[in-house]
Every structure is written in C-alpha cells, then in structure tokens.
Design a protein around this motif. Structure first.
Motif, PDB file in Angstrom:
ATOM      1  N   GLU A  68      26.854   2.659 -61.892  1.00  0.00           N
ATOM      2  CA  GLU A  68      26.876   2.357 -60.464  1.00  0.00           C
ATOM      3  C   GLU A  68      28.260   1.850 -60.069  1.00  0.00           C
ATOM      4  OE1 GLU A  68      24.749  -1.354 -59.327  1.00  0.00           O
ATOM      5  OE2 GLU A  68      23.970  -1.135 -61.357  1.00  0.00           O
ATOM      6  N   TYR A  69      28.534   1.996 -58.800  1.00  0.00           N
ATOM      7  CA  TYR A  69      29.871   1.774 -58.303  1.00  0.00           C
ATOM      8  C   TYR A  69      30.014   0.334 -57.856  1.00  0.00           C
ATOM      9  CZ  TYR A  69      33.972   2.426 -55.470  1.00  0.00           C
ATOM     10  OH  TYR A  69      35.205   2.322 -54.936  1.00  0.00           O
ATOM     11  N   ARG A  70      30.928  -0.402 -58.507  1.00  0.00           N
ATOM     12  CA  ARG A  70      31.097  -1.820 -58.151  1.00  0.00           C
ATOM     13  C   ARG A  70      32.539  -2.062 -57.751  1.00  0.00           C
ATOM     14  NH1 ARG A  70      28.311  -3.422 -63.354  1.00  0.00           N
ATOM     15  NH2 ARG A  70      26.110  -3.165 -62.892  1.00  0.00           N
ATOM     16  N   PRO A  71      32.787  -2.061 -56.436  1.00  0.00           N
ATOM     17  CA  PRO A  71      34.171  -2.171 -55.975  1.00  0.00           C
ATOM     18  C   PRO A  71      34.860  -3.439 -56.452  1.00  0.00           C
ATOM     19  CG  PRO A  71      32.633  -2.107 -54.121  1.00  0.00           C
ATOM     20  CD  PRO A  71      31.839  -1.880 -55.349  1.00  0.00           C
ATOM     21  N   TRP A  72      34.123  -4.574 -56.496  1.00  0.00           N
ATOM     22  CA  TRP A  72      34.807  -5.828 -56.835  1.00  0.00           C
ATOM     23  C   TRP A  72      35.211  -5.882 -58.294  1.00  0.00           C
ATOM     24  CZ3 TRP A  72      37.193  -8.625 -53.498  1.00  0.00           C
ATOM     25  CH2 TRP A  72      36.794  -8.530 -52.165  1.00  0.00           C
ATOM     26  N   ARG A  73      34.517  -5.099 -59.106  1.00  0.00           N
ATOM     27  CA  ARG A  73      34.910  -5.055 -60.501  1.00  0.00           C
ATOM     28  C   ARG A  73      36.288  -4.393 -60.633  1.00  0.00           C
ATOM     29  NH1 ARG A  73      30.313  -3.122 -64.340  1.00  0.00           N
ATOM     30  NH2 ARG A  73      31.129  -1.071 -63.884  1.00  0.00           N
ATOM     31  N   ASN A  74      36.525  -3.379 -59.809  1.00  0.00           N
ATOM     32  CA  ASN A  74      37.848  -2.741 -59.805  1.00  0.00           C
ATOM     33  C   ASN A  74      38.921  -3.724 -59.364  1.00  0.00           C
ATOM     34  OD1 ASN A  74      36.819  -0.339 -60.631  1.00  0.00           O
ATOM     35  ND2 ASN A  74      36.661   0.530 -58.575  1.00  0.00           N
ATOM     36  N   VAL A  75      38.607  -4.459 -58.275  1.00  0.00           N
ATOM     37  CA  VAL A  75      39.578  -5.428 -57.761  1.00  0.00           C
ATOM     38  C   VAL A  75      39.881  -6.449 -58.860  1.00  0.00           C
ATOM     39  CG1 VAL A  75      39.967  -7.242 -56.062  1.00  0.00           C
ATOM     40  CG2 VAL A  75      38.841  -5.120 -55.377  1.00  0.00           C
ATOM     41  N   TRP A  76      38.844  -6.919 -59.511  1.00  0.00           N
ATOM     42  CA  TRP A  76      39.009  -7.938 -60.543  1.00  0.00           C
ATOM     43  C   TRP A  76      39.826  -7.402 -61.716  1.00  0.00           C
ATOM     44  CZ3 TRP A  76      39.802 -12.553 -61.534  1.00  0.00           C
ATOM     45  CH2 TRP A  76      39.545 -13.146 -62.761  1.00  0.00           C
ATOM     46  N   ALA A  77      39.577  -6.144 -62.109  1.00  0.00           N
ATOM     47  CA  ALA A  77      40.352  -5.550 -63.208  1.00  0.00           C
ATOM     48  C   ALA A  77      41.834  -5.513 -62.845  1.00  0.00           C
ATOM     49  CB  ALA A  77      39.845  -4.137 -63.503  1.00  0.00           C
ATOM     50  N   ILE A  78      42.128  -5.193 -61.589  1.00  0.00           N
ATOM     51  CA  ILE A  78      43.524  -5.123 -61.159  1.00  0.00           C
ATOM     52  C   ILE A  78      44.127  -6.527 -61.083  1.00  0.00           C
ATOM     53  CG2 ILE A  78      45.031  -4.476 -59.236  1.00  0.00           C
ATOM     54  CD1 ILE A  78      43.030  -2.133 -58.746  1.00  0.00           C
ATOM     55  N   THR A 100      42.491   0.548 -50.981  1.00  0.00           N
ATOM     56  CA  THR A 100      42.185  -0.788 -50.476  1.00  0.00           C
ATOM     57  C   THR A 100      41.930  -1.752 -51.636  1.00  0.00           C
ATOM     58  OG1 THR A 100      41.115   0.298 -48.626  1.00  0.00           O
ATOM     59  CG2 THR A 100      40.729  -2.055 -48.872  1.00  0.00           C
ATOM     60  N   GLN A 101      41.158  -1.293 -52.616  1.00  0.00           N
ATOM     61  CA  GLN A 101      40.880  -2.144 -53.780  1.00  0.00           C
ATOM     62  C   GLN A 101      42.168  -2.469 -54.531  1.00  0.00           C
ATOM     63  OE1 GLN A 101      38.131   0.233 -55.967  1.00  0.00           O
ATOM     64  NE2 GLN A 101      36.507  -0.030 -54.454  1.00  0.00           N
ATOM     65  N   ALA A 102      43.028  -1.459 -54.669  1.00  0.00           N
ATOM     66  CA  ALA A 102      44.275  -1.666 -55.398  1.00  0.00           C
ATOM     67  C   ALA A 102      45.167  -2.669 -54.654  1.00  0.00           C
ATOM     68  CB  ALA A 102      44.997  -0.344 -55.591  1.00  0.00           C
ATOM     69  N   ILE A 103      45.276  -2.502 -53.337  1.00  0.00           N
ATOM     70  CA  ILE A 103      46.120  -3.393 -52.533  1.00  0.00           C
ATOM     71  C   ILE A 103      45.586  -4.814 -52.597  1.00  0.00           C
ATOM     72  CG2 ILE A 103      46.775  -3.938 -50.157  1.00  0.00           C
ATOM     73  CD1 ILE A 103      46.744  -0.839 -49.697  1.00  0.00           C
ATOM     74  N   LEU A 104      44.288  -4.950 -52.442  1.00  0.00           N
ATOM     75  CA  LEU A 104      43.649  -6.259 -52.461  1.00  0.00           C
ATOM     76  C   LEU A 104      43.811  -6.915 -53.827  1.00  0.00           C
ATOM     77  CD1 LEU A 104      42.213  -7.604 -50.162  1.00  0.00           C
ATOM     78  CD2 LEU A 104      40.031  -6.883 -51.140  1.00  0.00           C
ATOM     79  N   GLY A 105      43.596  -6.132 -54.876  1.00  0.00           N
ATOM     80  CA  GLY A 105      43.708  -6.667 -56.233  1.00  0.00           C
ATOM     81  C   GLY A 105      45.097  -7.200 -56.501  1.00  0.00           C
ATOM     82  N   LYS A 106      46.091  -6.434 -56.124  1.00  0.00           N
ATOM     83  CA  LYS A 106      47.462  -6.857 -56.363  1.00  0.00           C
ATOM     84  C   LYS A 106      47.820  -8.080 -55.529  1.00  0.00           C
ATOM     85  CE  LYS A 106      49.665  -2.663 -57.898  1.00  0.00           C
ATOM     86  NZ  LYS A 106      50.719  -3.268 -58.702  1.00  0.00           N
ATOM     87  N   PHE A 107      47.378  -8.064 -54.280  1.00  0.00           N
ATOM     88  CA  PHE A 107      47.668  -9.200 -53.398  1.00  0.00           C
ATOM     89  C   PHE A 107      47.019 -10.470 -53.936  1.00  0.00           C
ATOM     90  CE2 PHE A 107      46.203 -11.880 -49.888  1.00  0.00           C
ATOM     91  CZ  PHE A 107      47.426 -12.243 -49.347  1.00  0.00           C
ATOM     92  N   LEU A 108      45.739 -10.372 -54.288  1.00  0.00           N
ATOM     93  CA  LEU A 108      45.024 -11.562 -54.750  1.00  0.00           C
ATOM     94  C   LEU A 108      45.643 -12.115 -56.024  1.00  0.00           C
ATOM     95  CD1 LEU A 108      41.282 -10.635 -54.072  1.00  0.00           C
ATOM     96  CD2 LEU A 108      42.723 -12.267 -52.847  1.00  0.00           C
TER      97      LEU A 108
END
Lengths: 327, 277
Positions: free
Chosen positions: B28-38, B126-134
């Motif tokens: 299943e698709y978990r967007p926040w997991r991607n953000v967290w990995a980044i 969006t996930q990549a940008i957010l991950g890097k920013f955070l």
C-alpha cells in the motif's frame, strides 16, 4: 509491458524525439541503438517518467505514466546515464534508502538489499563512501539500485558505459539472464552488445526510429548479407572474379583482398537467388575449375555496416550545413 | 483491456516469484514513509560530511559572540533577565547561515544527476521537496536547540519569563524555516551552489529590510501608498518582533507559514519546469 505510442519531445523548436513508438513484452530485451544525440536518453527519461513528453504517451503494464505515475514507476527499475548516486552515502546506505523509497521494510528490505549486493558483487565496497568508488563499482551500485525491488521492467541507459571488458561481459550476461522473465530496454552505442544481449533492436537517429527488428533481421539489411566470400590459393583475383561474374545468379563480384598468394573475392547474389543457392553454384564452379579453395563462406551481414548505412546519410548533410554556417 | 485488469494479471504473475516484487507491485502507498525516508537520507547527508559540524560550531560561536559582546548584544550590561540580546541577532545570522545550509538541497541533486533517480522512484516531487525541506529544518532546529546554554545562563542569573523564551524560540524557528524555503527555491533554480547562496541571501535580505525606514523612505516619494504598504508587509521583522514580545498572533504565524508554503510551491514549479525542458 512497456507500450510507447508516438512519443515526441521538443526542446524549444528542436525535436529531440519525434514520434517514437515501440513495445516490449516480458521475456524481451530491446536494444536501443543510435549515434550520440539521437534521442536515446531523452526517450528513456520519458519512459521512466523523469520528463513529460510533449506528445504521445507511455504505458507501463497498462498504467499511463502521466496519469498514474506512482503506480507505473513502482514497476520500473531505472539506471540513468552515467550512473548517478549520492556521493556522500555508503553503498549500503544508498541501497537501503532506495529500498525504503521502493516501499520495502524490515525483512523484505534486508533480503532485497542482500540479493542486489550479491548479484552485483558489491560485498567488498558495501561500507565504502560512494564518492570513493571506481567507475566500475559506481556503475554496479547504481545498477543494484535498479534491480533492488526485482522490477518486472528494467530501463538501462548505457549500462556498460565506462566499464572494462570483463565488467561489460558480466553486465551483458546479467541482462540476458534477467531478460528471460523481465521486459528490458537498454540503450547503447556499442553494436556487439546487440548480439550479446538483445532479442530485438531499434535503431534511432535524430529522434526517429529508422530500423526495428531482431539482430538477424537488421543484419540482413546489410549490403553484404547473403553474399559469398571465396578464398582461393594460387590464382589472380581478377580471373576468379571474372569467372564468378559469368555465373547466372551473381549480380556482382569483387576482389576484397589479395595476399600471400591467396585471393579473396566476394560474390553478391541476384535478388531471385534462393537462400544458400549461390554458395552451391560457387562450390560447383570451384570444383569444375579445380581451384584450391581455402575458404567458402556465406556472409550474414554486419551490424556496424547497417548502422552506418541507416544513420549516416541523414546526419552528414546537417553536419556540413553546420560547418558552412560557422564559416 | 483496462488498466486495472492488466495490472492485476501482472501482480498475479509477479507475486509468487519474489516477495520484493510483490511488495513493490501491491504494497500500500504511504506518502509519509517516502517523506521520512528522504528526511533520514538528507540528515545523514549533512552529518556524513564535516559541513554539519562546521556549520553548528560557526553558528554557536557567532550566537555567543553577538549575544555576550558588550558592544553588540550586551547581554550582561543590560541587567535584565531576558533573551532580547540573544534573539535580536538571529535574523542577521540566519541571513548568512540558512542559505548556506539550504543551498545544496536541489543544486547538489542536479549537479550529481541524482534528481533523475529520485524523481523516477515512486515518489511525488511534493514528497521529495517536503522531505528535503523538513530535514534541513530539523537540522536548523538542532542548531537552535544547541543554544540552550544561553537559556541556562539567563535562568541562573535571574528569573526570566519562560513563556517569553519559548515564544522567542518559536519565532526564531519559524523565521529559519521561511529563509530555508527561500533557499530551497533558489537551490532548485541552479546547479551551482554559490549562485544559489547569493540569490537566497539577496531575497532574505529583502525580507529583512523591506519594512526598514530607509527602504520605506526610498519608496514614499514616488510610489503609490499601496505599494509602500505592500513592500512593508513582506518584512519579516515585525512578525519576528511580535514573537520576541511574547505574542503569538495568528497573523504572524500565517505570515511565516505563507512564506514557507510559497517557497516550497515555487520550488515545485521550478523543478517541474526543468523536467519539462
């Protein structure tokens, strides 16, 4: 698995890719050939969803790359040109990061990373920083990244570029093996790779597909395909060529080389000649004439010749025009 | 054949072959997991090189210098139990240090070509940008948190208002985020980190000076009043100052969040336009 329809990419007024269509099924390895700047990388970038096409569409196992990019990208493993990787990470860290982005966790992640490391022989550099890797290892690390999630589709942009001959051989073997149950597209400008790894090849030039077929089919387009090469000892080449020309099936015969008292002549068949028929006639002639035949061979055609024939006539005038402009 | 049925036959064909492919195809698709990995990767990237430590040391040394120097912050000379002398320098420190922390975000990704890897993963931009920013924001938060000795000092010497200090830190954190979003934007514009740094610095300087009287005077003579007000409203200073007074106003919060959202949105637009050629 991969279905590309009328793919077009314009950079400003220049068409980098112009109406390219092809499809790749499971079990196929498609070689993407073309001179530098022909649009190979641009096509691959569109197939993998890195850049959007100006026109046309890409479907990955039924998912449209533009409408459902996440579903489509999940099924694809991609090795970009020049094997980019995060310089500040270790190989192990890099592969784990990619595994996480691929949605792998826990045991599945550990297994996937181990498998990729094993397949790409990365054990010895696993905890080394990527910026310290040699080009061969860098390539393998990036390759490992692309097969990490065991994707049904692989897109490899010049996977053997910059590798030494042994490494090239390894990568080709790997591609051929994986090609049995995956759909693979890989680009190259090395023609021998087509024979070594591909089940089918496309030649692209200035953004357009100019040839599409199995390596055998492509080779058959060669000028020399089907010609008979005859090497005879102790006779002048001109005399043999003359005799060959007298055969009814021979369209043309020419001396190729003459050295150490042996003459090499190539005889081209007329279109009506059946497969292998010319060889038989030449053999009969040689027997009649009591020639000392060192070699009698039917030529299969050469890919490099086909490649030049197809791609050169188009590029040459433009080059000349450019030179003219500069002056 | 519809997309779904084709995809499901694919799943059926892939699943028994390997667990990995099964997870890739049907997990299943978990967007926040991607953000967290980044986020994890980016933070790892900071600390894998000496850059992070150099940055932290320079930040803390400068904070200390500006706060305690008798001619600058004059922390001791003020004789009051507040962190005014500490926070007042933050905009100026951030002006240089936040662009330095943020300049590599996308410029490095483009220079190495890894952006091609990242954006062909099943990750949205969006996930990549957010991950890097955070990740960078966490890093700046860490730098800010390491200034805790200042808080200890003021608490030891006097009896400061705790709420005021928390509020000041919150304002400083939000301002760092705003400058960082600007740096993210300029970083996406170029593969050259130096250009990214300078552009970001200039924009942040504008945000600091926009409401300053000399800048306002330059406009007052000829520009219509609404333009003068508009330029002044861009200024980060009144919003930051409100936090230093211990006031958490919705308007100030919205201002910072808007700057962050705008910076990240433009980052996305720039990245998309690069990809489109």
């Amino acid at each position: 698995m991969i279905k590309v329809e009328n793919l077009t990419k314009a950079f400003g007024p220049k068409l980098a890719v112009d109406g390219v269509s092809f499809s790749v099924e499971r079990g196929e390895v498609l070689g993407f050939l073309g001179p530098n700047g022909a649009g190979k990388s641009t096509t691959m970038r569109m197939v993998t969803g890195f850049i959007p096409p100006t026109d046309g569409r890409v479907r990955i196992a039924g998912y449209d790359m533009e409408a459902e990019p996440i579903a489509a990208k999940r099924l694809v493993g991609y090795l970009p040109e020049n094997a980019p990787a995060y310089a500040d990470m270790t190989v192990w860290g890099f592969l784990n990061f990619v595994a996480e982005l691929r949605g792998l966790v826990g045991e599945a992640k550990r297994k996937a990373v181990n498998r990729a490391v094993e397949m790409c022989f990365l054990d010895s550099v696993l905890y080394q920083s990527i910026e310290t890797l040699s080009k061969g290892y860098l390539h393998r690390a990036c390759f490992a990244q692309s097969i990490l999630h065991d994707p049904p589709i692989l897109v490899l942009d010049e996977p053997t570029d910059g590798l030494d001959p042994n490494q090239k051989h390894e990568v080709r073997t790997l591609i051929r093996e994986m090609g049995r149950n995956k759909a693979i597209v890989f680009s190259t400008h090395i023609l021998e790779e087509v024979d070594a790894a591909c089940t089918r090849a496309i030649i692209i030039d200035r953004g357009r597909i100019v040839a599409n077929g199995t390596p055998e089919e492509l080779r058959a387009q060669s000028e020399v395909a089907g010609a008979v090469l005859l090497t005879v000892k102790g006779k002048p080449a001109a005399e043999i060529a003359q005799k060959l020309r007298e055969l009814p099936l021979v369209r043309r015969a020419e001396a190729v080389a003459e050295k150490d008292g042996a003459a090499q002549i190539r005889a081209y068949p007329k279109p009506e000649a059946g497969d292998g028929e010319l060889g038989a006639r030449v053999f009969e002639l040689a027997a009649r004439e009591r020639w000392t035949v060192l070699e009698l061979r039917r030529e299969e055609g050469r890919l490099d010749e086909v490649f030049r024939k197809i791609t050169l006539p188009d590029t040459k005038p433009e080059k000349e025009r450019e030179i003219g402009k500069k002056q | 054949m519809s997309a779904q049925s084709e995809a499901s036959t694919l799943d059926a064909a892939t699943a028994p072959k390997s667990a990995a492919a099964f997870a890739a195809a049907s997990g299943e698709y978990r967007p926040w997991r991607n953000v967290w990995a980044i986020v994890k990767r980016e933070l790892g990237g900071y600390f894998a090189s000496p850059v992070a430590y150099v940055f932290l040391v320079i930040f803390l040394v400068l904070v200390g210098f500006f706060t305690f120097n008798r001619n600058l912050g004059g922390f001791f000379e003020r004789g009051e139990a507040s962190l005014f002398a500490f926070f007042v320098w933050h905009p100026w420190l951030y002006l240089f240090l936040v662009p330095a922390a943020g300049m590599r975000l996308w410029a490095e990704e483009r220079r190495l070509g890894t952006i091609e890897l990242l954006l062909t993963m099943p990750v949205t931009s969006t996930q990549a940008i957010l991950g890097k920013f955070l990740a960078s924001w966490f890093f700046l938060a860490l730098a800010l948190a390491l200034t805790f000795p200042v808080v200890i000092t003021v608490s030891y010497l006097g009896d400061p208002d705790g709420g005021l200090i928390v509020c000041g830190y919150l304002g400083s954190f939000l301002m760092a985020g705003s400058f960082l979003a600007v740096s993210s934007m300029t970083s996406a514009m170029t593969r050259n980190q130096v250009i990214s740094f300078i552009l970001s610095l200039v924009i942040c300087l504008f945000l600091i000076l926009a409401g300053w009287a000399p800048v306002q005077n330059m406009l007052v003579g000829w520009a219509p009043a609404w333009l003068v007000d508009l330029v002044a409203s861009f200024s980060v200073m009144p919003h930051f100052a409100a936090f230093q007074r211990g006031v958490i106003d919705l308007g100030d919060l919205v201002y910072f969040l808007c700057v962050i959202a705008f910076g990240l949105f433009v980052t996305g637009v720039i990245i998309r336009s690069h990809r489109a050629g």
